[in-house]
Write a protein that holds these residues in place. Structure first.
Motif, short mmCIF file in Angstrom:
data_model
loop_
_atom_site.label_atom_id
_atom_site.label_comp_id
_atom_site.label_asym_id
_atom_site.label_seq_id
_atom_site.Cartn_x
_atom_site.Cartn_y
_atom_site.Cartn_z
N ALA A 133 0.91 -0.97 -0.33
CA ALA A 133 -0.30 -0.44 -0.13
C ALA A 133 0.97 1.38 0.13
CB ALA A 133 -0.98 -0.08 1.18
N LEU A 134 1.79 0.89 0.51
CA LEU A 134 3.20 2.55 0.42
C LEU A 134 3.51 2.91 -0.73
CD1 LEU A 134 4.36 2.47 4.20
CD2 LEU A 134 2.55 3.96 3.00
N LYS A 135 3.20 1.33 -1.25
CA LYS A 135 4.39 1.52 -3.10
C LYS A 135 3.67 2.56 -4.14
CE LYS A 135 6.50 -2.53 -3.22
NZ LYS A 135 6.85 -4.14 -2.60
N PRO A 136 4.86 3.05 -4.66
CA PRO A 136 4.27 4.38 -5.60
C PRO A 136 3.50 3.51 -7.10
CG PRO A 136 6.78 4.67 -5.77
CD PRO A 136 6.59 3.27 -4.63
N GLY A 137 1.93 4.13 -6.82
CA GLY A 137 0.95 3.38 -8.09
C GLY A 137 0.43 2.80 -7.17
N ALA A 138 0.12 2.22 -5.68
CA ALA A 138 -1.02 1.19 -5.02
C ALA A 138 -2.10 2.00 -5.31
CB ALA A 138 -0.32 1.32 -3.92
N PRO A 139 -3.13 1.05 -5.16
CA PRO A 139 -4.58 1.77 -4.89
C PRO A 139 -4.33 2.14 -4.14
CG PRO A 139 -4.21 -0.62 -5.64
CD PRO A 139 -2.84 -0.02 -5.36
N ALA A 143 -8.95 7.98 -1.86
CA ALA A 143 -8.28 8.72 -3.33
C ALA A 143 -8.02 10.11 -2.78
CB ALA A 143 -9.33 8.78 -4.55
N ASP A 144 -9.20 10.74 -1.80
CA ASP A 144 -8.36 12.12 -1.90
C ASP A 144 -7.40 12.49 -1.28
OD1 ASP A 144 -10.30 10.75 0.61
OD2 ASP A 144 -11.04 12.89 1.52
N ARG A 145 -7.04 11.25 0.12
CA ARG A 145 -6.34 12.16 0.78
C ARG A 145 -4.76 11.69 -0.30
NH1 ARG A 145 -7.17 11.10 6.94
NH2 ARG A 145 -9.58 11.22 6.55
N GLY A 146 -4.62 11.02 -1.31
CA GLY A 146 -3.60 11.13 -1.78
C GLY A 146 -2.26 10.02 -1.67
N SER A 147 -2.53 9.30 -0.71
CA SER A 147 -1.87 7.78 -0.09
C SER A 147 -2.20 7.68 1.02
CB SER A 147 -0.38 9.42 0.72
OG SER A 147 0.57 8.28 1.59
N ASN A 148 -1.76 6.38 1.03
CA ASN A 148 -2.14 5.91 1.64
C ASN A 148 -1.70 5.55 3.46
OD1 ASN A 148 -4.25 4.17 0.12
ND2 ASN A 148 -2.64 2.54 -0.44
N HIS A 332 19.98 4.32 24.30
CA HIS A 332 19.47 4.74 22.55
C HIS A 332 18.39 4.05 22.15
CE1 HIS A 332 23.59 6.64 23.91
NE2 HIS A 332 24.05 5.67 24.25
N VAL A 333 17.47 5.09 21.70
CA VAL A 333 16.21 4.33 20.98
C VAL A 333 16.30 4.81 20.17
CG1 VAL A 333 13.67 4.01 22.17
CG2 VAL A 333 15.64 2.79 23.38
N GLU A 334 15.32 4.21 19.23
CA GLU A 334 14.29 4.85 17.90
C GLU A 334 13.43 3.84 18.00
OE1 GLU A 334 18.42 6.82 15.42
OE2 GLU A 334 16.87 6.41 14.55
N PHE A 335 12.51 4.61 17.40
CA PHE A 335 11.45 3.77 17.09
C PHE A 335 11.18 4.37 15.75
CE2 PHE A 335 7.02 3.52 17.35
CZ PHE A 335 6.30 2.35 17.31
N GLN A 336 10.46 3.65 14.98
CA GLN A 336 9.61 4.18 13.90
C GLN A 336 8.11 3.06 13.97
OE1 GLN A 336 11.26 5.68 10.90
NE2 GLN A 336 9.39 5.55 9.67
N ALA A 337 7.09 3.69 13.62
CA ALA A 337 5.96 3.12 12.83
C ALA A 337 4.85 3.59 11.77
CB ALA A 337 5.64 2.40 14.86
N ASP A 338 4.60 2.92 10.90
CA ASP A 338 4.19 4.23 9.59
C ASP A 338 2.49 2.74 10.33
OD1 ASP A 338 5.84 5.38 8.65
OD2 ASP A 338 7.04 3.81 7.95
N CYS A 339 1.19 3.89 10.39
CA CYS A 339 0.37 3.13 10.23
C CYS A 339 -0.43 3.68 8.43
CB CYS A 339 -0.73 3.95 11.12
SG CYS A 339 0.00 3.84 12.74
N VAL A 340 -0.92 2.15 8.22
CA VAL A 340 -0.93 1.92 6.53
C VAL A 340 -2.99 2.33 6.40
CG1 VAL A 340 -0.50 1.50 4.46
CG2 VAL A 340 1.06 1.55 6.17
N TYR A 341 -3.41 2.91 5.13
CA TYR A 341 -4.65 2.33 5.03
C TYR A 341 -4.34 1.10 3.71
CZ TYR A 341 -7.16 6.47 5.45
OH TYR A 341 -8.30 7.95 6.63
#
Lengths: 766, 163
Positions: A133-139, A143-148, A332-341
């Motif tokens: 869903a994060l890849k370019p061109g993914a459905p 649609a109004d958000r422009g990105s998943n 030392h900590v790093e955290f990243q989370a991506d929430c995806v439609y």
């Protein structure tokens, strides 16, 4: 710890006698005159344009009183991300999207009417995988958000590069976490009824009556004051009722259109398909330690599939990052989370809220580090354990902390220590049955969790002229026993027995505001509010009793249902005090009020740092398992759970929370997975979605560690979620001890274990 | 199609005119107004609707009401006798075996049937007998403990008095 009479006792739940004889009224039991039965038509496609909805045949069916479609939607969007509508008229984004709904005289008629609705769709491209869903061109799901990509959470403290450079050992792993359902035995249910003055009453099992008033008002284009929520007995909630979901406004739309009360009850398959679920995640973790066992760094990257709409599922990274950053001392900590439609089912809050997920990966990694350093896993954890009075780099102000005691308590129940090579000594069970033990700890908010601008709760305590005490609390009973714990607190302050206390907690017209039942907050927050209200009521009683007993208020004490003068020993019972206060010139009532909002902060929007809770709960578990190397079956023989609960207001209820949490944790570890393929749930029933049964359960030993928190009511902290958060990790670590396998995908089904064993065997033979 | 059916519900004989497709659960919660029998899945998987049919536990969602002609049906409303709780009910209350309580009626009836057959039981037998009743709140520990305590109570009462 203060000596107490009612607090600290193993008292039965106030609602248990009615529940034992089948007399409690659940949502499913609500019957109103003229009540209709609602049914929802869901989408036939996971992603499609809705071209036309034809309801004429459904409307003509005798017995049908209302059919609603998107045309009946008020012009507003609702939900945490303001991306949802009750009914979908232009685009459907998942198979659980609501397209139309009917209300009819009988459920069967409603069902038939649903089958008569014709919908024309134009299927759209779909995406069911968060990475895709994060890849370019993914459905695009919206649609109004422009990105998943819905939101990215980034957190850091320290300098990862420094931590890495300081590491003598580094380990890394990727984890795969499943969809999990609440599995409440009562399905979702709501009854909506408008009165003659246009005011809506909603009979509901919600956990957030006051936020629901507001959210529903928004969804229906009403004013919040036009909505009353009446909470029924709740047949299980576990986070399910933490947000507004479309069926609630749909019931109201049907009730409005039909001018009749409408009941909307989910079937079991509908519950599995349409109720929110715990979100699946893919997580990469790296961590390091020095030779001497001190932790150096932790780096987490998570990808979360939140489904087609934003609900609380998209906010769980807040909890995941807390475990990542603050369970044990990590510089030392790093955290990243991506929430995806995606076009998958909607994800929401489920008990533990991100913590079963994060505790699984953090404690799995801790175990690997222990093995890498060659230090005993319990010792390794003790060495890095959080301490009382510590402020973590994330800004959590830890007050009381029994992590060390919990770890030591569960370790003391083990008859040996885990091996470092996964070659535990053979048990007597036979060569293909191998036993192992594993440990995991947990950190959870225990003093509320500020995720809304207020984390408050209100309470009113009234004492009547018979000496009966009524507590009005904003907080809801969802089966967990909160009303009993709150009654114990009030009875303790007023010196009555618990039988003298009634709790009123189900009507938004009567009870004061509360943010909701979640985050293990009720005993702490609602408990403090009830405590304050009871203190004020007691003060009023003292004022009047002072004159009756000719003793100054500071000489008085409340006990045995009366007010006593300490020196003279004279007493007057509560009813008499209240009557004396009422029936005099310028008489007064005895009503105390309490509002408690903990001294905490919303986390900073950029750094995610801040003290979100006024106290933190800790726990540890030890699992003993038997792995069948021929079938791959993991059997848990014993689970020992220790929890720092500050002070147990009701030890029996605390044990119940831990044991029940453990049942969910065991399922998460071994059996529960909602199978979602192409957006559809393949196992929407209890036959194929496996909860642990009485026969499956291991022996559970619960150990209550009391640390008496300075801010908690009588020292108490929350315990609602910790029972299940470390379970999967403890079991996975035990599996390693038994057979030397590190399982990173949940649940650890026989198929997966066997495949891993086969891979291990074929590697060994090369 | 409808048919006249004679049932004995909690000792009370009733003759009702019922649709042949109507399940016992629908009848109990509908015409009979006995809301203590709960619907959890309608598929026989969760056990919340368990009642006793001639003394045997059944999931009433899988039984047609018309098939109960002449049968004795016992629901949660018929377990306490004359306001006196059954030992299983009392022990569940006292030992914390009830949280949300939605599974409780079915659980009580499974346990009552078990104990009426034989009150001398061990833990494994109790767990096995309750395996068809799902509970999401308690982790079952206190339920099993309560049923064992009730079994002890019943066995003690049934034991011949010496002296």
């Amino acid at each position: 710890m203060t000596a107490t009479n009612v607090v600290g006792r193993r008292l039965p739940k106030l609602d248990a006698p009615d529940k034992a004889v089948g007399r409690a009224t659940y949502g499913h039991d609500v019957r109103l005159p003229g009540m209709l039965h609602g049914r929802i038509l869901y989408s036939a496609h996971p992603h499609a344009r809705v071209l036309h909805v034809d309801v004429t045949r459904a409307e003509r069916l005798p017995g049908v009183h209302a059919v609603v479609t998107a045309a009946d939607n008020p012009p507003t969007r609702f939900g945490y991300g303001k991306d949802n509508t009750p009914l979908k008229g232009e685009v459907v984004r998942s198979l659980r999207d609501e397209v139309a709904a009917v209300a009819a005289v009988e459920p069967e008629v409603a069902e038939e009417a649903i089958s008569l609705i014709r919908v024309d769709y134009e299927p759209l491209p779909t995406v069911f995988d968060a990475a895709a869903a994060l890849k370019p061109g993914a459905p695009l799901v919206h649609a109004d958000r422009g990105s998943n990509l819905v939101q990215t959470y980034r957190y850091r403290h320290g300098e990862l590069a420094v931590g890495e450079a300081e590491s003598d050992f580094t380990v890394e792993a990727e984890f795969e976490l499943p969809y999990v359902a609440h599995g409440a035995i009562e399905t979702s249910i709501v009854v909506a009824a408008f009165d003659g003055r246009g005011r809506l009453t909603l009979y509901s099992g919600t956990q957030i009556p006051f936020l629901l008033q507001r959210d529903l008002a928004e969804a229906l284009h009403l004013d919040g004051s036009q909505i009353r929520i009446l909470q029924t007995a709740v047949g299980g909630a576990f986070g399910r009722g933490l947000d507004i979901y479309p069926f609630e406004p749909i019931a109201a739309l049907l009730a409005r259109k039909s001018a009749r009360p409408v009941r909307l009850a989910f079937s079991r398959p509908e519950e599995f398909r349409a109720a929110p679920v715990r979100q699946p995640a893919h997580v990469q973790v790296r961590a390091g330690a020095r030779r001497d066992g001190r932790l150096t760094f932790r780096a987490v990257r998570a990808l979360l599939d939140i489904g087609a709409y934003v609900s609380w599922g998209a906010v769980t990274p807040l909890v995941m990052m807390e475990t990542t950053a603050s369970l044990y001392r990590v510089p030392h900590v790093e955290f990243q989370a991506d929430c995806v439609y995606t076009n998958n089912p909607i994800t929401g809050a489920v008990r533990g809220y991100g913590n079963p997920q994060s505790t699984f990966f953090v404690e799995s990694i801790m175990d690997r580090l222990a093995v890498a350093t060659g230090i005993d896993p319990v010792q390794f954890r003790l060495q890095n354990a959080n301490l009382p009075g510590e402020e973590t780099a994330q800004g959590l102000r830890i007050t009381s902390c029994g992590l060390r005691e919990c770890l030591e308590a569960v370790a003391a129940r083990a008859d040996r220590r885990p091996t470092s090579d996964g070659a535990a000594p053979d048990g007597a069970a036979g060569r293909h049955l191998r036993r192992g033990i594993g440990f995991a700890a947990t950190l959870n908010v225990g003093g509320g969790a500020r995720i809304y601008r207020s984390d408050g709760c209100g309470a009113v305590v009234k004492v009547d002229d018979f000496g009966r005490v009524s507590l009005l609390t904003g907080s809801t009973e969802i089966g967990q026993g909160s009303e009993t714990a709150l009654a114990q607190i009030v009875a303790e302050v007023l010196g009555t027995s618990i039988d003298a206390v009634s709790v009123h907690n189900s009507d938004t017209d009567l009870k004061p505001w509360d943010v909701g039942v979640h985050a293990s907050r009720t005993t702490f927050i609602a408990g403090n509010a009830a405590y304050l209200a009871a203190l004020e009521a007691r003060q009023q009683l003292y004022e009047t009793a002072s004159a009756l007993l000719s003793a100054p208020p500071e000489e008085l004490e409340a006990r045995d249902g009366a007010i006593f003068a300490r020196t003279s020993g004279a007493s007057v019972d509560l009813g008499k005090v209240v009557r004396a206060r009422h029936f005099r010139e310028a008489g007064q009532i005895v009503v105390g009020e309490g509002w408690y909002d903990p001294p905490t902060q919303l986390v900073d929007k950029e750094t995610y740092k801040g003290n979100i809770s006024a106290a933190y709960g800790f726990g540890a578990q030890m699992a003993e398992v038997e792995v069948d190397t021929e079938t791959g079956r993991v059997r848990v023989l014993r689970l020992v759970c220790a929890n720092d609960v500050g002070r147990a207001i009701n030890p029996m209820a605390v044990e119940g929370q831990i044991e029940g949490g453990a049942q969910m944790g065991l399922g998460y570890a071994l059996t529960e997975e909602l199978l979602v393929r192409d957006g559809d749930v393949l196992n929407p029933d209890f036959l194929d979605y496996r909860l642990f049964t009485a026969a499956d359960m291991p022996e559970i030993e619960t150990i209550i560690v009391e640390t008496s928190d300075p801010e908690g009511p009588f020292g108490a902290k929350g315990v609602g979620e910790m029972g299940g958060t470390p379970t999967a990790a403890a079991i996975a670590n035990a599996v390693f001890d038994a057979v030397g396998l590190r399982l990173t995908r949940l649940p650890m089904t026989p198929e997966r274990v066997l495949a891993a064993l086969d891979a291990q065997r074929s590697q060994g033979s090369v | 199609m409808k048919r006249l059916v004679r049932l004995v519900i909690n000792g009370d004989e009733q003759t009702v005119y019922l649709d042949t497709r109507r399940t016992l659960l629908d009848f109990l919660r509908g015409e009979a107004g006995l809301l203590g029998t709960h619907r959890g899945c309608d598929a026989g998987d969760c056990g919340a609707c368990t009642v006793l049919l001639d003394g045997q536990p059944v999931t009433s969602c899988l039984v047609l009401a018309v098939d109960c002609e002449g049968a004795q049906v016992r629901t949660i409303e018929g377990v306490a006798q004359g306001g006196r709780l059954h030992p299983v009910q009392r022990q569940l209350i006292e030992r914390g075996g009830i949280q949300c309580g939605f599974c409780t009626p079915g659980m009580v009836l499974s346990a009552v049937a078990l104990l009426e057959e034989n009150p001398r039981l061990d833990k494994a037998q109790v767990r096995q007998a309750l395996a068809g009743n799902l509970c999401r709140c308690t982790g079952y520990a206190k339920i099993v403990e309560a049923v064992l305590a009730a079994a002890d109570e019943i066995a003690a009462q049934a034991a011949p008095r010496i002296g």
